[in-house]
Write a protein that holds these residues in place. Structure first.
Motif, mmCIF file in Angstrom:
data_model
loop_
_atom_site.group_PDB
_atom_site.id
_atom_site.type_symbol
_atom_site.label_atom_id
_atom_site.label_comp_id
_atom_site.label_asym_id
_atom_site.label_seq_id
_atom_site.Cartn_x
_atom_site.Cartn_y
_atom_site.Cartn_z
ATOM 1 N N GLU A 170 0.809 -1.217 0.000
ATOM 2 C CA GLU A 170 0.000 0.000 0.000
ATOM 3 C C GLU A 170 0.846 1.272 0.000
ATOM 4 O O GLU A 170 0.383 2.328 0.421
ATOM 5 C CB GLU A 170 -0.925 0.009 1.225
ATOM 6 C CG GLU A 170 -1.938 -1.129 1.214
ATOM 7 C CD GLU A 170 -2.883 -1.066 2.385
ATOM 8 O OE1 GLU A 170 -2.638 -0.277 3.323
ATOM 9 O OE2 GLU A 170 -3.886 -1.797 2.371
ATOM 10 N N GLY A 171 2.069 1.180 -0.454
ATOM 11 C CA GLY A 171 2.922 2.356 -0.490
ATOM 12 C C GLY A 171 4.382 1.983 -0.481
ATOM 13 O O GLY A 171 4.775 0.911 -0.971
ATOM 14 N N SER A 172 5.210 2.847 0.099
ATOM 15 C CA SER A 172 6.642 2.576 0.165
ATOM 16 C C SER A 172 7.223 3.236 1.407
ATOM 17 O O SER A 172 6.778 4.303 1.842
ATOM 18 C CB SER A 172 7.367 3.099 -1.086
ATOM 19 O OG SER A 172 7.184 4.494 -1.225
ATOM 20 N N THR A 173 8.212 2.573 1.978
ATOM 21 C CA THR A 173 8.969 3.124 3.090
ATOM 22 C C THR A 173 10.284 3.665 2.532
ATOM 23 O O THR A 173 11.041 2.938 1.896
ATOM 24 C CB THR A 173 9.238 2.063 4.161
ATOM 25 O OG1 THR A 173 7.998 1.633 4.719
ATOM 26 C CG2 THR A 173 10.108 2.616 5.280
ATOM 27 N N LEU A 174 10.538 4.953 2.772
ATOM 28 C CA LEU A 174 11.743 5.604 2.264
ATOM 29 C C LEU A 174 12.711 5.842 3.409
ATOM 30 O O LEU A 174 12.312 6.305 4.482
ATOM 31 C CB LEU A 174 11.392 6.939 1.607
ATOM 32 C CG LEU A 174 10.303 6.906 0.522
ATOM 33 C CD1 LEU A 174 10.087 8.302 -0.047
ATOM 34 C CD2 LEU A 174 10.652 5.925 -0.580
ATOM 35 N N LEU A 175 13.983 5.527 3.176
ATOM 36 C CA LEU A 175 15.011 5.704 4.201
ATOM 37 C C LEU A 175 16.229 6.393 3.622
ATOM 38 O O LEU A 175 16.599 6.146 2.469
ATOM 39 C CB LEU A 175 15.444 4.354 4.779
ATOM 40 C CG LEU A 175 14.386 3.565 5.530
ATOM 41 C CD1 LEU A 175 14.184 2.217 4.870
ATOM 42 C CD2 LEU A 175 14.779 3.383 6.974
ATOM 43 N N ARG A 176 16.838 7.246 4.433
ATOM 44 C CA ARG A 176 18.129 7.833 4.080
ATOM 45 C C ARG A 176 19.178 7.213 4.975
ATOM 46 O O ARG A 176 19.046 7.210 6.206
ATOM 47 C CB ARG A 176 18.097 9.353 4.251
ATOM 48 C CG ARG A 176 19.427 10.033 3.948
ATOM 49 C CD ARG A 176 19.244 11.515 3.679
ATOM 50 N NE ARG A 176 18.669 12.214 4.820
ATOM 51 C CZ ARG A 176 19.384 12.840 5.764
ATOM 52 N NH1 ARG A 176 20.719 12.809 5.714
ATOM 53 N NH2 ARG A 176 18.791 13.472 6.745
ATOM 54 N N ILE A 177 20.222 6.670 4.362
ATOM 55 C CA ILE A 177 21.298 5.999 5.073
ATOM 56 C C ILE A 177 22.535 6.881 5.052
ATOM 57 O O ILE A 177 22.960 7.344 3.989
ATOM 58 C CB ILE A 177 21.641 4.633 4.435
ATOM 59 C CG1 ILE A 177 20.376 3.802 4.174
ATOM 60 C CG2 ILE A 177 22.630 3.868 5.304
ATOM 61 C CD1 ILE A 177 19.641 3.382 5.415
ATOM 62 N N GLU A 178 23.107 7.137 6.216
ATOM 63 C CA GLU A 178 24.368 7.877 6.329
ATOM 64 C C GLU A 178 25.343 7.060 7.158
ATOM 65 O O GLU A 178 24.999 6.619 8.263
ATOM 66 C CB GLU A 178 24.155 9.243 6.991
ATOM 67 C CG GLU A 178 23.519 10.280 6.095
ATOM 68 C CD GLU A 178 23.490 11.660 6.742
ATOM 69 O OE1 GLU A 178 23.938 11.770 7.904
ATOM 70 O OE2 GLU A 178 23.017 12.603 6.094
ATOM 71 N N ARG A 179 26.546 6.865 6.654
ATOM 72 C CA ARG A 179 27.574 6.080 7.335
ATOM 73 C C ARG A 179 27.042 4.716 7.767
ATOM 74 O O ARG A 179 27.367 4.215 8.843
ATOM 75 C CB ARG A 179 28.111 6.858 8.539
ATOM 76 C CG ARG A 179 28.757 8.176 8.166
ATOM 77 C CD ARG A 179 29.244 8.938 9.382
ATOM 78 N NE ARG A 179 29.824 10.230 8.998
ATOM 79 C CZ ARG A 179 30.300 11.123 9.860
ATOM 80 N NH1 ARG A 179 30.275 10.848 11.158
ATOM 81 N NH2 ARG A 179 30.793 12.267 9.436
ATOM 82 N N GLY A 180 26.204 4.156 6.918
ATOM 83 C CA GLY A 180 25.670 2.819 7.164
ATOM 84 C C GLY A 180 24.520 2.756 8.139
ATOM 85 O O GLY A 180 24.055 1.659 8.465
ATOM 86 N N VAL A 181 24.027 3.922 8.610
ATOM 87 C CA VAL A 181 22.971 3.948 9.625
ATOM 88 C C VAL A 181 21.766 4.734 9.099
ATOM 89 O O VAL A 181 21.932 5.836 8.569
ATOM 90 C CB VAL A 181 23.478 4.609 10.927
ATOM 91 C CG1 VAL A 181 22.361 4.686 11.963
ATOM 92 C CG2 VAL A 181 24.666 3.838 11.482
#
Length: 256
Positions: A170-181
């Motif tokens: 029903e959609g999408s989960t968006l994530l920003r990764i910095e230094r592997g976290v």
């Protein structure tokens, strides 16, 4: 507590369908599996009943249940406070943002332990799942999060700086990764088949990062149909398309 020497059920919940697998002791090899369409309240009892009827053996005594993003609330919290402090911070956060004191709240350390994933589930949902399993003679031994499972899987595949889009029902989960976290998380409720709509939201999410070179985008699909639907769009943008349990090269070969 999971008991690896015992056979087990693995339940993958979904808004539109629920899949149940019978797993062997120790190896957790899939012995049988069944999928039923419909909301969890109807699909889970139906799947358990159908799986029981297909075998002369009784259902395993325990089950682990995987909750999709659509059935949970999430937030990222900074590490350093330990489990008890972080969980209390999660309870406070969800009470402030959702105005709810009755949610079932948990906090889990993310890979690298520099951040925590806070999750909250509706108590009525959890009780309904436990009841459906109990009526089939099965004990709920463990609740897992699809988001956490995907993050652990992707930690071995995506670079330390990346934008990750996890395509859901029903959609999408968006994530920003910095230094592997993971440092930023956003749930976008929309039709994941609406290419232009999801593209616009993903481009906006990437563009919000103040950088001359925004991190590359990686998209995770959970079916061959979903991958084929997105293949041309990702190629046009230079994004990397992944399949669950598949490397980028394998996904590309499968789509060839």
């Amino acid at each position: 507590m999971s008991r690896p020497w015992k056979s087990e059920l693995c339940v993958q919940l979904g808004r539109g369908a629920t899949a149940v697998q019978r797993l062997a002791p120790w190896s957790r090899r899939v012995l049988d599996e069944l999928r039923c369409e419909g909301a969890p309240a109807q699909a889970l009892p139906a799947a358990l009943s159908a799986l029981r009827e297909r075998s002369a053996e009784p259902l395993p005594a325990q089950a682990r249940l995987c909750v999709p993003d659509e059935l949970a609330y999430f937030s990222l919290l900074a590490g350093g406070n330990g489990w008890h402090g972080t969980r209390q911070a999660a309870v406070t956060h969800f009470a402030a943002t959702l105005g709810r004191q009755d949610l079932v709240v948990q906090a889990v350390a993310l890979p690298g332990a520099a951040a925590w994933l806070a999750a909250a589930i509706e108590p009525g949902d959890l009780q309904a799942w436990q009841r459906a399993l109990a009526e089939a003679g099965v004990r709920l031994a463990r609740v897992e999060l699809q988001l956490l499972d995907d993050l652990r899987h992707l930690a071995r595949q995506v670079p330390d700086e990346a934008i990750v889009a996890l395509l859901r029902e029903e959609g999408s989960t968006l994530l920003r990764i910095e230094r592997g976290v993971p440092v930023e998380l956003s749930w976008e409720r929309c039709d994941p088949r609406a290419l232009r709509l999801v593209e616009q939201r993903l481009v906006a999410f990437q563009g919000a990062i103040v950088s001359s070179q925004p991190p590359a985008v990686w998209m995770l699909c959970r079916s061959a149909e979903q991958r084929e639907h997105w293949e041309r769009m990702t190629q046009a943008h230079g994004w990397t398309l992944l399949m669950r349990d598949a490397s980028p090269a394998a996904a590309a070969e499968a789509g060839a």
